[in-house]
Write a protein that holds these residues in place. Structure first.
Motif, PDB file in Angstrom:
ATOM      1  N   LEU A 161      -1.590   3.138   6.444  1.00 14.49           N
ATOM      2  CA  LEU A 161      -2.075   3.891   5.298  1.00 14.49           C
ATOM      3  C   LEU A 161      -1.702   5.155   5.580  1.00 14.49           C
ATOM      4  CD1 LEU A 161      -3.785   3.237   2.777  1.00 14.49           C
ATOM      5  CD2 LEU A 161      -5.594   4.133   4.054  1.00 14.49           C
ATOM      6  N   TRP A 162      -1.355   6.034   6.735  1.00 17.15           N
ATOM      7  CA  TRP A 162      -1.709   7.516   6.822  1.00 17.15           C
ATOM      8  C   TRP A 162      -0.909   7.487   7.746  1.00 17.15           C
ATOM      9  CZ3 TRP A 162      -4.389  10.381   4.265  1.00 17.15           C
ATOM     10  CH2 TRP A 162      -5.903  10.403   3.379  1.00 17.15           C
ATOM     11  N   LYS A 163       0.295   8.634   7.035  1.00 13.57           N
ATOM     12  CA  LYS A 163       1.020   9.195   8.153  1.00 13.57           C
ATOM     13  C   LYS A 163       0.447  10.770   8.579  1.00 13.57           C
ATOM     14  CE  LYS A 163       6.032  10.946   8.361  1.00 13.57           C
ATOM     15  NZ  LYS A 163       6.912  10.592   8.371  1.00 13.57           N
ATOM     16  N   VAL A 164       0.157  11.804   9.329  1.00 14.55           N
ATOM     17  CA  VAL A 164      -0.389  12.693   9.616  1.00 14.55           C
ATOM     18  C   VAL A 164       0.402  13.750  10.207  1.00 14.55           C
ATOM     19  CG1 VAL A 164      -2.326  14.136  11.380  1.00 14.55           C
ATOM     20  CG2 VAL A 164      -1.903  11.684  10.312  1.00 14.55           C
ATOM     21  N   THR A 165       0.370  15.103   9.729  1.00 11.29           N
ATOM     22  CA  THR A 165       1.515  16.289   9.862  1.00 11.29           C
ATOM     23  C   THR A 165       0.140  16.941  10.384  1.00 11.29           C
ATOM     24  OG1 THR A 165       3.470  15.181   8.678  1.00 11.29           O
ATOM     25  CG2 THR A 165       3.322  17.652   9.247  1.00 11.29           C
ATOM     26  N   VAL A 166       0.502  17.906  11.588  1.00 10.64           N
ATOM     27  CA  VAL A 166      -0.213  18.738  12.257  1.00 10.64           C
ATOM     28  C   VAL A 166       0.878  20.081  11.579  1.00 10.64           C
ATOM     29  CG1 VAL A 166      -1.521  20.108  14.277  1.00 10.64           C
ATOM     30  CG2 VAL A 166      -1.227  17.786  13.953  1.00 10.64           C
ATOM     31  N   VAL A 167       0.538  21.103  11.263  1.00  6.51           N
ATOM     32  CA  VAL A 167       1.519  22.123  11.109  1.00  6.51           C
ATOM     33  C   VAL A 167       0.831  23.496  11.461  1.00  6.51           C
ATOM     34  CG1 VAL A 167       0.130  22.175   8.524  1.00  6.51           C
ATOM     35  CG2 VAL A 167       2.555  23.636   8.864  1.00  6.51           C
TER      36      VAL A 167
ATOM     37  N   ARG B 113       0.885  -1.366  -0.472  1.00  6.85           N
ATOM     38  CA  ARG B 113      -0.068   0.134  -0.107  1.00  6.85           C
ATOM     39  C   ARG B 113       0.710   1.589   0.128  1.00  6.85           C
ATOM     40  NH1 ARG B 113      -4.508  -1.270   4.549  1.00  6.85           N
ATOM     41  NH2 ARG B 113      -5.505  -2.862   3.422  1.00  6.85           N
ATOM     42  N   LYS B 114       0.568   2.315  -0.471  1.00  8.69           N
ATOM     43  CA  LYS B 114       0.748   3.845  -0.515  1.00  8.69           C
ATOM     44  C   LYS B 114       0.638   4.697   0.361  1.00  8.69           C
ATOM     45  CE  LYS B 114       0.997   7.937  -3.276  1.00  8.69           C
ATOM     46  NZ  LYS B 114       0.453   8.528  -2.395  1.00  8.69           N
ATOM     47  N   LYS B 115       1.698   4.925   0.881  1.00  7.00           N
ATOM     48  CA  LYS B 115       1.802   5.400   2.758  1.00  7.00           C
ATOM     49  C   LYS B 115       1.389   6.696   1.754  1.00  7.00           C
ATOM     50  CE  LYS B 115       4.186   5.149   6.160  1.00  7.00           C
ATOM     51  NZ  LYS B 115       5.433   5.116   6.975  1.00  7.00           N
ATOM     52  N   LEU B 116      -0.133   6.844   2.565  1.00  8.38           N
ATOM     53  CA  LEU B 116      -0.571   8.272   2.317  1.00  8.38           C
ATOM     54  C   LEU B 116      -0.522   9.463   3.280  1.00  8.38           C
ATOM     55  CD1 LEU B 116      -4.529   7.615   0.903  1.00  8.38           C
ATOM     56  CD2 LEU B 116      -2.149   8.591  -0.135  1.00  8.38           C
ATOM     57  N   MET B 117      -0.305  11.419   2.851  1.00  8.82           N
ATOM     58  CA  MET B 117       0.007  11.722   3.585  1.00  8.82           C
ATOM     59  C   MET B 117      -1.095  12.822   3.951  1.00  8.82           C
ATOM     60  SD  MET B 117       2.214  13.949   5.333  1.00  8.82           S
ATOM     61  CE  MET B 117       3.857  13.572   5.536  1.00  8.82           C
TER      62      MET B 117
ATOM     63  N   ALA C 282     -10.859  15.252  11.488  1.00  9.94           N
ATOM     64  CA  ALA C 282     -10.013  14.294  11.217  1.00  9.94           C
ATOM     65  C   ALA C 282      -8.930  13.185  11.253  1.00  9.94           C
ATOM     66  CB  ALA C 282      -8.238  15.009  10.244  1.00  9.94           C
ATOM     67  N   LEU C 283      -8.727  12.914  12.771  1.00  7.72           N
ATOM     68  CA  LEU C 283      -8.305  11.831  13.463  1.00  7.72           C
ATOM     69  C   LEU C 283      -9.017  11.148  13.807  1.00  7.72           C
ATOM     70  CD1 LEU C 283      -6.286  13.735  15.741  1.00  7.72           C
ATOM     71  CD2 LEU C 283      -5.307  12.341  14.281  1.00  7.72           C
TER      72      LEU C 283
ATOM     73  N   ASN D  35     -10.884   2.828  11.101  1.00  5.11           N
ATOM     74  CA  ASN D  35     -10.793   1.772  11.091  1.00  5.11           C
ATOM     75  C   ASN D  35      -9.217   1.183  11.038  1.00  5.11           C
ATOM     76  OD1 ASN D  35     -13.571   0.298  10.135  1.00  5.11           O
ATOM     77  ND2 ASN D  35     -12.929   0.929   8.522  1.00  5.11           N
ATOM     78  N   ALA D  36      -8.634   1.971  11.626  1.00  2.00           N
ATOM     79  CA  ALA D  36      -6.704   1.502  11.937  1.00  2.00           C
ATOM     80  C   ALA D  36      -6.583   0.666  12.942  1.00  2.00           C
ATOM     81  CB  ALA D  36      -6.638   3.520  12.866  1.00  2.00           C
TER      82      ALA D  36
END
Length: 187
Positions: free
Chosen positions: A57-63, A13-17, A35-36, A42-43
């Motif tokens: 699947l997801w990587k999360v950045t808080v800006v 799977r592609k890791k989505l940002m 968002a979380l 289903n993580a």
């Protein structure tokens, strides 16, 4: 139609940002929580800590973007002239901005921790509209989540809207999370 990113094999799977923009407003933290809740619905969780595994699947950045401090003033009225702040004033304001940014990101990380999601943070300085869009492009973000203050059309036209600008200029999908019904805007 369901979209799959790389098939059923977790290794392929592609890791989505995902990037979530926060400021001092309650609406930005509402958008972060939204968002979380929706990205990690289903993580799977690790057995040891119960934290959600965002690595599949997801990587999360808080800006958070801090507006640049201009150390000069243009007084109103006749006489004109430019006045510059002293070094101690400039340093004091910069320190306060850094402390405020740290407090905002700390609050965001607490929300992530409470939701058992790991996240990284990013602090930038500049015009929030431009810097958020720039960050999405530089970091190859797949999804940007921003809150909306719920401004009406007139206020949005006069004040400008970070969420509206990002929706038209970001190099990725943008989700604008509106405040809950019946909520009054605070900032």
């Amino acid at each position: 139609m369901e979209t799959k990113f790389g098939g059923d094999d977790p290794q392929s799977r592609k890791k989505l940002m995902a990037m979530v923009a926060v400021d001092e407003s309650d609406w930005s933290f509402y958008a972060l929580s939204w968002a979380l809740d929706h990205l990690f619905i289903n993580a799977p969780r690790t057995v040891e800590t119960g934290e959600r595994q965002e690595g599949d699947l997801w990587k999360v950045t808080v800006v958070h973007v801090t507006e640049p401090f201009h150390h000069f003033l243009y007084p109103a009225g006749p006489g004109g002239g430019t006045y510059y702040g002293t070094t101690s004033v400039v340093e004091s304001v910069k320190k306060t901005q850094e402390e405020t940014a740290a407090a905002i990101l700390s609050r965001a990380l607490q929300i992530c921790k409470h939701k058992k999601v790991k996240a990284e943070t990013l602090t930038m300085t500049g015009d929030p509209k431009d810097m958020i869009c720039q960050a999405t492009e530089q970091r190859h973000v797949d999804l940007l989540v921003v809150g909306s203050r719920g401004l009406g059309m007139v206020k949005r036209a006069l004040l400008g809207s970070v969420s509206d600008y990002c929706a038209h200029h970001a190099a990725c999908l943008v989700v604008i999370v509106k405040p809950p019904r019946g909520s009054a805007p605070t900032k």
